[in-house]
Design an enzyme around this catalytic site. Structure first.
Site, PDB file in Angstrom:
ATOM      1  N   GLY A 134       4.922   8.556   3.601  1.00 49.31           N
ATOM      2  CA  GLY A 134       5.055   9.142   4.929  1.00 49.31           C
ATOM      3  C   GLY A 134       5.568  10.562   4.953  1.00 49.31           C
ATOM      4  O   GLY A 134       4.904  11.500   4.519  1.00 49.31           O
ATOM      5  N   LYS A 205      -0.398   3.327  -3.756  1.00 48.51           N
ATOM      6  CA  LYS A 205       0.462   4.517  -3.766  1.00 48.51           C
ATOM      7  C   LYS A 205       0.945   4.840  -5.169  1.00 48.51           C
ATOM      8  O   LYS A 205       1.015   6.012  -5.557  1.00 48.51           O
ATOM      9  CB  LYS A 205       1.640   4.295  -2.819  1.00 48.51           C
ATOM     10  CG  LYS A 205       1.210   4.162  -1.360  1.00 48.51           C
ATOM     11  CD  LYS A 205       2.356   3.717  -0.466  1.00 48.51           C
ATOM     12  CE  LYS A 205       1.896   3.556   0.978  1.00 48.51           C
ATOM     13  NZ  LYS A 205       2.960   3.029   1.843  1.00 48.51           N
TER      14      LYS A 205
END
Length: 428
Positions: A134, A205
């Site tokens: 994020g 990720k």
């Protein structure tokens, strides 16, 4: 000052956040890049949908190709998600010389090498800071901040849903099922939470971080994945009693030029900085050969933190555009990929067994560990008035993954062992 024109694919919560930042911070952003930044066209699936932000209806289209093929658009910001169709849009945009900013971790984990190769061929930028953690600028840090160092290990809490669940279980002694239900009600977990709780989101990720950190092409299939759905409140209670916290950790580490990457529930020493990262927050711990230990912490998801990373990438693209250096900062993997074998992956292990409550059982168990040269750090027999079996807790010293798996298979075949209740990696 000629404006830089942007095409936006998607106007969900993150897309709306991008619009909000561009409109609210236009003066500051324009001063940084030397010209206004204008959203020229926006592709959406449902144009009549109620949104918490107003946009000029004349800019809206339901056809992404109208955005991709618009000759006035310099940069495409992709926040629509998906893989197959989105990949086509991005590759076509690059073919037309447009620069890309994306938050799409799935796309970059699966097809990042192809996209980056096309970008290099066409002299275009592809930035994807928002695809991992994020609002934490970890990708730019790995590319630029560690450019003079050799990264040896990356450990990350990179999924907010699982961190919320494990944190809540740890603080309140609640069950996995109860906390998952609460997370879904609060909007922290999807109706189908599989991607999060089974570690798939974190694995994508970590594939991206591994590629950037080790400068080699890490594919999703290279990541060993285990989720948290089998973690019990008893497991977490044992961890706390031994001085650990349970976290879903992505761990990428290398020795010489061989590396391994995994995502798994891990008992991490309570004194480690990652152990105190709770709730939906993310953190990435990086060990560089020269710099040593560093950690990056912040909001790992949410509309505005993610949009902040996207707009920061957009600013970087436009600065490159003004300097005429687009396409020069891509990290295209150049090192040969060499994965560690299970014989070369070492870590400590926690093991919880239900066994016959009689003399000689412990001796039989320790003999199995000795047979495969796995030494023991501690052995505790745990009384449980609700269980007629004896419960044994074992923590090993560092052992190869291959040797420990042989121990597990041997223990499963022992008549005196009723159940291997759980086993976890131990860090710190």
């Amino acid at each position: 000052m000629k404006p830089v024109k942007v095409g936006l694919l998607g106007l969900g919560t993150v897309g709306a956040g991008v619009v909000r930042i561009l409109e609210g911070n236009q003066e500051d952003l324009s001063s940084q890049v030397g010209s206004p930044i204008v959203i020229e066209r926006i592709a959406v699936r449902t144009p009549g949908k109620l949104r918490d932000i107003e946009v000029d209806a004349a800019k809206i289209t339901t056809d992404p190709w109208e955005v991709i093929r618009n000759p006035e658009i310099d940069v495409i910001v992709e926040v629509m998600g998906g893989i197959a169709g989105t990949k086509e849009y991005i590759l076509e945009a690059l073919e037309r010389g447009k620069h890309i900013v994306t938050a799409n971790k799935d796309l970059m984990a699966l097809h990042g090498s192809e996209i980056l190769a096309k970008a290099q061929e066409k002299g275009c930028d592809v930035f994807y800071e928002a695809s991992v953690a994020g609002g934490i600028p970890i990708i730019r840090t790995l590319i630029e901040g560690f450019s003079s160092d050799k990264i040896m290990k990356i450990m990350g809490i990179v999924n907010g849903t699982t961190n919320y669940i494990l944190s809540k279980m740890s603080r309140e002694g609640a069950s996995y099922a109860d906390v998952l239900k609460e997370a879904q009600e609060l909007g922290y977990a999807e109706a189908d939470p599989t991607s999060d709780v089974e570690g798939l989101d974190a694995a994508r990720k970590m594939a991206i971080l591994g590629t950037l950190g080790f400068r080699t092409n890490v594919e999703l299939g290279d990541v060993s994945v285990r989720g948290i759905s089998a973690v019990s409140k008893e497991d977490i209670a044992f961890a706390k009693r031994l001085g650990y916290e349970m976290k879903l950790l992505g761990i990428a580490e290398r020795q010489d030029e061989e590396f391994s990457i995994s995502v798994q529930p891990t008992m991490i020493r309570a004194s480690h900085p990652l152990a105190s990262v709770n709730g939906v927050f993310n953190a990435v711990f990086v060990f560089g050969q020269a710099v040593g230990e560093t950690m990056f912490y912040g909001a790992g998801a949410g509309a505005m933190p993610t949009a902040t990373s996207i707009v920061a990438d957009l600013v970087a693209v436009i600065k490159n555009l003004k300097l005429g250096v687009n396409g020069l900062k891509q990290i295209v993997p150049y090192k040969q990929k060499t994965l560690k074998s299970d014989e070369d992956i070492f870590f400590k292990n926690f093991l919880h067994l239900h066994v016959d409550d009689k003399a000689g059982v412990l001796a039989k168990i320790t003999q199995v560990f000795a047979e495969y040269e796995v030494s023991l750090d501690s052995v505790v027999q745990q009384p449980n008035p609700n269980n007629p079996d004896a419960e044994i807790i074992i923590v090993t010293h560092n052992a190869s993954k291959a040797s420990f798996e042989k121990v597990l298979r041997h223990l499963e075949a022992l008549p005196v062992i009723h159940r291997i209740k759980s086993h976890y990696r131990v860090e710190g």
